[in-house]
Motif scaffolding. Structure first.
Motif, PDB file in Angstrom:
ATOM      1  N   SER A 141      -5.547   7.855  -4.585  1.00 33.46           N
ATOM      2  CA  SER A 141      -5.215   7.763  -3.164  1.00 33.46           C
ATOM      3  C   SER A 141      -4.339   8.954  -2.806  1.00 33.46           C
ATOM      4  N   GLU A 170       1.800  11.481  -2.119  1.00 32.77           N
ATOM      5  CA  GLU A 170       2.253  11.756  -0.758  1.00 32.77           C
ATOM      6  C   GLU A 170       3.257  12.909  -0.833  1.00 32.77           C
ATOM      7  N   SER A 194      -4.342   3.056   6.528  1.00 35.12           N
ATOM      8  CA  SER A 194      -3.085   3.355   7.216  1.00 35.12           C
ATOM      9  C   SER A 194      -2.047   2.485   6.526  1.00 35.12           C
ATOM     10  N   GLY A 195      -1.406   3.044   5.518  1.00 35.44           N
ATOM     11  CA  GLY A 195      -0.700   2.249   4.526  1.00 35.44           C
ATOM     12  C   GLY A 195       0.707   1.829   4.857  1.00 35.44           C
ATOM     13  N   THR A 199       0.804  -1.222   0.000  1.00 32.06           N
ATOM     14  CA  THR A 199       0.000   0.000   0.000  1.00 32.06           C
ATOM     15  C   THR A 199       0.837   1.272   0.000  1.00 32.06           C
ATOM     16  N   HIS A 200       2.189   1.110  -0.024  1.00 34.75           N
ATOM     17  CA  HIS A 200       2.993   2.336   0.034  1.00 34.75           C
ATOM     18  C   HIS A 200       4.371   2.093  -0.568  1.00 34.75           C
ATOM     19  N   GLU A 259      -5.552   8.539   3.010  1.00 36.33           N
ATOM     20  CA  GLU A 259      -4.489   7.913   3.786  1.00 36.33           C
ATOM     21  C   GLU A 259      -4.300   8.711   5.076  1.00 36.33           C
TER      22      GLU A 259
END
Length: 759
Positions: A467, A432, A605-606, A258-259, A580
């Motif tokens: 996301s 991000e 919560s990746g 997920t990240h 996120e």
């Protein structure tokens, strides 16, 4: 495999995870390569990829190589066709030379300069100019100007005779050795057009020449051959066919990261980190020496040296392919770790979803003296997105045609399900960065409006973003970030606090944890932080201090979500974008959880390092959200993490947890297990599904072993998972991991459903 067969494998995974598929656990396997001479009877410009052919003319002669030149005769020479992108190839001859033109020729240099001026998808950075034009020595942002100056000088030179465009063997690949392969009328025959000059290869007497018109172009027949020089490439050291299909109830099987930051090398100005996930000229360019970025003996790689050794003045070996004496390794955080063949190995080990977050930080970019890209964060996002699109095409090219690659970018959950059922990797795009949509703040004044947020959300949603992180390292117009992660380190705390001052004009405002941690989300409201409110907040809440200060052992950001942050979260929910919550300050996160609960929506919560009430872990699970482990410690820690998370799930509900590797995101990977020498992972091993057998991974001259190297690069995650299965509680933990792809899809479907209900 179909649903029924896949269901049987899924049951095997749940109850035994090893030995349920036939085969010898100790079987020796070799790295997978397309072997010379393997080909379909009918060729096209795509399925010739990574195969060996002789090249015949219409009159039955063959292209021969000798002493660096090419002629036509009766003794065929084999050529290896390595794709640089769809329909374009590097032709490697049997003497390991590349069919092409010299960039020392002024005419060819002029053509190349013009080609580069118009732009190309594969130029992820202007530094590529140095690899194709010898006179250029790029320095930071002056590269383009230097290239244009050289081009203007060359343009003024006199015309060059056509003999100067005769193809010769080139020692290094470059744009002047790339050929577009165009189908001709006869079966298995093609025309070759030089990518830069746009001239066609033609027969001229006993040799070859380039001509301008397609009518004069030669038609060349490709015939299967052997004896090719193999193009340098990473080995998979994995054999078998990765599983496909779904379970009997339509669920997918596999794990999600997920990240991840595939484009980390392009972030932060493009010169802080070294290496790329691919390069059109191959691995010798993608993972070459880092000296150009990190200086002799790595002396300029101060961030890497600091993070890996604790001292910025240390040195490191710079060699890349083929020796890799230093990097990649788990603690080297500014050398690329997600080369595409390493990612392919992870996919073969059961990965089925990858959430790739484009990362950017204007402050770090501005501070770092070397750069080749602009520091605007959203422009960096666009650059990294283009790199990801190029990577998808590059993988397609290697696998034989459009859509045939294992790496598929998806834009909705339904397509992701189809991709995974087909046994491929679904790739989701996210963001991000510090100032999402350029919405920073300075002294409490936001640098964007509600209308601008909506416009920029529409723009980036159209670009495929699904996301986002509303907050990252520094405060922004949406709220306060998490600070507890760096109060444990006094030096790191000062660095981050200084960065927040640089970005926002004020330090973090901190308070102790007790009141914030015990607060229910429903009691936390958003606030405006104008200049007066900000000044009051700073006076009543001092900047963070080291945790060893009495009474300040635990600290939180006193700044919560802003009214503009409320607006953003509502807009994201209506648009169908996954939120996120990592990096949010506790107050900001609680407000977001309250807003999402009102809407019946989950969050992610990746890349969480802990499971605790303070991080609202139970609330995230109760929302239907997904929490992924940050696997930066050896496998027993990952097993323990999943066990703690599983305890939060109610009886009867199967837990799920993915990985959040944060690889290429200036974060370390897992070191070798402390007791690996006494209890090593045994090679070869099978994947949890039993469909693929893995040997130690080989990259060039370097052989990687999890027992001694840890997770040095992304291709060692199958090894890490196999190591998890050896630990107490490891098999059910891996079963939980392999449910994470389905859990992510169900979460995504809820977000999309809410968005559709608001149309």
């Amino acid at each position: 495999m179909g649903r029924t067969a896949s269901c049987l494998v899924w049951l095997c995974l749940l109850f035994s995870l090893v030995g349920c598929v036939g085969g010898d656990d100790n079987a020796s396997v070799a790295g997978t390569r397309v072997q010379p001479g393997q080909t379909d009877s009918r060729l096209d410009q795509f399925n010739i990829a990574n195969q060996c052919f002789s090249v015949a003319t219409a009159d039955g002669r063959f292209l021969e190589v000798g002493s660096g030149s090419y002629s036509l005769g009766n003794a065929p020479s084999p050529f290896f066709f390595k794709p640089s992108r769809l329909g374009q190839y590097l032709l490697l001859d049997s003497d390991a030379g590349f069919l092409g033109l010299s960039n020392s020729n002024p005419f060819n240099q002029a053509q190349l300069i013009q080609f580069l001026r118009t732009g190309t998808d594969f130029l992820s950075g202007l530094g590529d100019l140095a690899e194709v034009i010898e006179p250029l020595k790029p320095v930071s942002d002056g590269v383009r100007q230097a290239g244009e100056s050289l081009g203007e000088a060359i343009d003024q030179q006199s015309a060059v005779s056509s003999n100067d465009t005769t193809p010769f063997a080139q020692a290094e690949p470059g744009f002047l050795t790339v050929w577009e392969i165009i189908p001709a009328s006869q079966q298995n025959s093609f025309r070759f057009r030089q990518l830069v000059t746009q001239q066609f290869l033609a027969v001229q007497g006993e040799g070859l020449a380039l001509v301008s018109g397609e009518a004069d172009a030669g038609s060349f027949v490709l015939q299967p051959a052997s004896g090719c020089a193999l193009f340098p490439e990473v080995e998979l050291n994995a054999t078998g066919t990765p599983f496909k299909g779904t379970t009997s109830n339509g669920e997918v099987v596999g794990w999600v990261d997920t990240h991840i930051h595939i484009g980390g090398s392009e972030a932060l100005g493009g010169k802080l980190a070294h290496g790329r996930p691919f390069h059109p000229f191959g691995i010798t360019k993608a993972l070459n020496s880092c000296e150009a970025d990190h200086g002799p003996q790595g002396t300029l790689g101060v961030l890497d040296n600091l993070l890996a050794t604790g001292s910025p003045v240390n040195q490191h070996a710079t060699d890349g392919w083929p020796t890799f004496s230093y990097w990649p390794n788990p603690r080297s955080q500014t050398h690329h770790q997600t080369y595409y063949m390493w990612m392919k190995r992870a996919w073969m080990g059961g990965q089925r979803i990858m959430v790739n977050h484009f990362v950017a930080n204007e402050v770090i970019c501005q501070v770092w003296p070397l750069k080749e890209h602009d520091c605007d964060e959203m422009e960096s996002v666009k650059l990294q997105r283009q790199l990801l699109l190029d990577l998808e095409e590059y993988v397609d090219a290697q696998e034989g045609g459009p859509g045939k690659g294992w790496f598929r970018i998806v834009y909705d959950s339904a397509t992701a399900r189809e991709v995974i059922a087909d046994g491929k990797l679904a790739v989701v795009m996210g963001i991000e960065n510090e100032k999402l949509f350029n919405c920073g703040e300075f002294m409490g004044m936001p640098e964007c409006t509600e209308q601008q947020i909506l416009e920029r959300l529409d723009e980036f949603y159209a670009l495929g973003i699904r996301s986002v992180f509303p907050l990252h390292i520094f405060d922004n117009a949406f709220g306060g970030t998490e600070i507890s992660r760096f109060t444990k380190d006094a030096a790191l705390m000062q660095i981050f606090n200084a960065g927040n001052i640089w970005e926002t004009g004020h330090p973090f405002a901190s308070t102790t944890c007790e009141d914030i941690d015990s607060a229910e989300p429903a009691t936390v409201d958003s606030k405006d932080y104008g200049l007066f409110e900000l000044a009051l907040l700073q006076l009543t809440n001092t900047p963070p201090t080291p945790e060893d200060v009495p009474g300040r052992e635990c600290q939180r950001n006193a700044r919560g979500l802003t009214k503009l942050g409320d607006f953003l979260i509502d807009a994201l929910a209506k648009k169908g974008v996954i939120v996120e919550t990592d990096h949010m300050g506790a107050l900001s996160r609680k407000r977001v959880l309250a807003m999402m609960k009102e809407r019946g929506l989950p969050v992610v919560s990746g890349h969480s390092g802990t499971i605790s009430a303070a991080r609202d872990s139970q609330r995230i699970v109760d929302s239907g959200g997904l929490i992924s482990n940050l696997p930066d410690k050896p496998s027993p820690t990952a097993v323990d993490y999943i066990q703690k998370l599983s305890a939060l799930y109610p009886a009867g509900k199967a837990p799920a947890s993915g990985f959040g590797s944060d690889i290429n995101g200036i974060h370390q990977q897992a070191d070798p297990r402390a007791d690996a020498a006494e209890k090593p992972l045994v090679y070869p091993f099978k994947s949890p599904m039993g469909d693929v057998v893995f040997e130690r991974q080989r990259t060039g001259e370097r052989v990687y072993d999890l027992n001694t190297d840890g997770v040095a690069h992304y291709g060692l995650y199958p090894d890490y998972i196999a190591d998890m299965m050896m630990q107490p509680g490891g098999k059910p933990a891996v079963a939980t991991l392999f449910r994470s792809a389905e859990a992510y899809l169900q979460l995504w479907e809820k977000v999309e459903k809410f968005s559709r209900s608001r149309d």
